[in-house]
Design an enzyme around this catalytic site. Sequence first.
Site, PDB file in Angstrom:
ATOM      1  N   GLU A  73      -6.385  -7.852  -1.084  1.00  0.00           N
ATOM      2  CA  GLU A  73      -7.049  -7.874   0.217  1.00  0.00           C
ATOM      3  C   GLU A  73      -8.535  -7.622  -0.021  1.00  0.00           C
ATOM      4  OE1 GLU A  73      -5.389  -5.293   3.168  1.00  0.00           O
ATOM      5  OE2 GLU A  73      -3.320  -5.858   2.713  1.00  0.00           O
ATOM      6  N   GLU A 130       0.817  -1.219   0.000  1.00  0.00           N
ATOM      7  CA  GLU A 130       0.000   0.000   0.000  1.00  0.00           C
ATOM      8  C   GLU A 130       0.856   1.278   0.000  1.00  0.00           C
ATOM      9  OE1 GLU A 130      -2.662  -0.500   3.318  1.00  0.00           O
ATOM     10  OE2 GLU A 130      -4.024  -1.751   2.162  1.00  0.00           O
TER      11      GLU A 130
END
Length: 668
Positions: free
Chosen positions: A303, A146
Amino acid sequence: MEEKLRTGVDYYPEHWDKSLWKSDVELMKEAGVNIVRMAEFAWSRLEPSEGEYSFGWLDEIISMFSDAGIEVFLCTPTSTPPQWLFEKYPEVIQAGSDGKRIPIGIRGHRCLNSPVYRSLSEKIITKLVERYRDNPSVIGYQIDNELEANHCYCSVCEEKYREWARQKFKSIEELNRAYGNNVWSGEFSSFSQFKLPYGLHQSWLNPSHTLDFHRFASDSTVDYVNFQLNIIKSIDKDALVTTNNWLCENMPCFYDLFEKLDFVSYDNYPPVKLPEDNETLYSHAFHLDLMRGIKRKNFWIMEQLSGITGGWAPMSQTVRPGMLKGYALQAVAHGADAVLHFRWRTAVSGAEMFWHGIIDHSNVPGRRFEEFKQLCSEIARYSGLAGSQVKNNIAILYSAESEYALKLQPQTEGMYYFGQLKSWHDAFTSIGTGVDIISEKEDISGYNIIIAPMMFITNKETMDNLYNAAASGAVVILTCRSGVKDSFNKCIMQPLPTVFAELAGVNISEYDPVGDRRLGLKITSSEWEGHFKEPGQQHLCTQWCDLVECKSAVPLAEYEEEFYKGVPAVTHNNYGSGNVYYIGTVLDRKSYVAFAKMAAQKSGIRYIENLPFGIEVTYRYQSCLEAENKECKTWQFVFNNTLSKQEVTINGKSINLEPFGMDISILK
């Protein structure tokens, strides 16, 4: 690499006693898992002290998954440097906008430009990839985790930023002109005076300077990703390589970030609590289409929502029955070829111990586990989907630079760049037409409808593409706050919408940032009015009011309040063989939907007239080449993104859907 749909989980074996590993792998296999992601935050376990490596535990768990026929996607563990690294090399710690090193906490907090940090990262990445390059179960690597644009204010970044500016501007005089540094006595006499935009109150700084710093920060992150990519590919050229992203505060340019990577990956957390009103937009179809548009091909979910979210914020509601499976299938419908749920088991320690996985703290498989099994089974039945693509003839243009510039200088209360994009995406989704969200600089010649919301920062490439598309017959939709700034984030000294004035056939005499106020809007176009479910009802606008002067355009709506009552708010212009619309305000949801129907009809695109609220219809297409001269398949997905049972008729087929239910069928 085998082409198939993948369903899996994120697994953190280093968090659990080894006695759990065997039963976890067996239960995953029973559920239908065919891929796991691991080692994302495991640097301290892989290198407990500098130069001392410990891969035995990872070898063991990979072997277990290999024996179970489950693929492994590893991660470079560079998002969480070990504490020994920070202690020994404090210069790698990121500096805040006050110039001081930030508290390191647990996660991230490293400067991506630090040569020391890159050297240490290269060593652990090299060891990781060399160890598993010949293991057929390890199919690829996720770079870091991320990543945000590298907004670091350390001395290394300052010198790199100074050199970046030298390469861009050649002379300090050119930089001064570009930034407008004659304001507030901000002119530099040499590059030695050019520094990072320090200060806690960034909105007080020169917007040209701060936007360029964000461009530099984004470039730094892209360079960091490519640095890791080159290491991995030099050792294992066949490995799949990606990085996962989300819509963070300081997003790097997605199009640059993924340019050299094999595919896009996204962390997908749709809402578990749906809004009670019909104006608030919540569907993650927008996010999924944005991800697919980055490389204009299918993507992965690294995710996926599995349960209650929480940790640094109060816990959310739990996922409702059907949500876990439905949201995953929604991702597949929009082009995801892999969906990995975060996480297998809810952590019992650490900041994310209340960010729930498929299995709760109790370690007893429950309702969500059973639904996950159903998901794996259902996706396995649709193996023919592998290789199919999503194709649409409507495009929304996304400008990373406009998005960040509008963060630097918010225009009015409640008005956000993504809000505009989401409204248009929702409008066309609500009538059953697919939408691509692509870079503003992409080729748009193949699209029938192009929506270009809030082109705040202008560039010639986008401008020329829009003019050419309209001239060739496309429908082009422009909105308020377009043409405001040049590429250096300075206001253009022409009547708005400046470079788009000829295309739209309008000038803006004045504007009113009305914020959260709602004003009456009168639709004067019978064509537009005819597409409302209840013609003649009241219409509202909000946030922004351009006072539009029609040149070659004709008005379609006008304001009903304030001193500009009767002034055009929405217009239509014929340009070449195309149609150009200018929306000078922010509409309510029903007005956007009716407008989408009008635009679709104008461009000859089929749509569904009375699609119930929250029903999403998407398609994936199998290419004839992949079908080996057999009949090409079209897969239709009908998703009920609501908490209520719904019935819908599409292509003559009556479909009953439970909350978050998905109907998948093959069209002949």
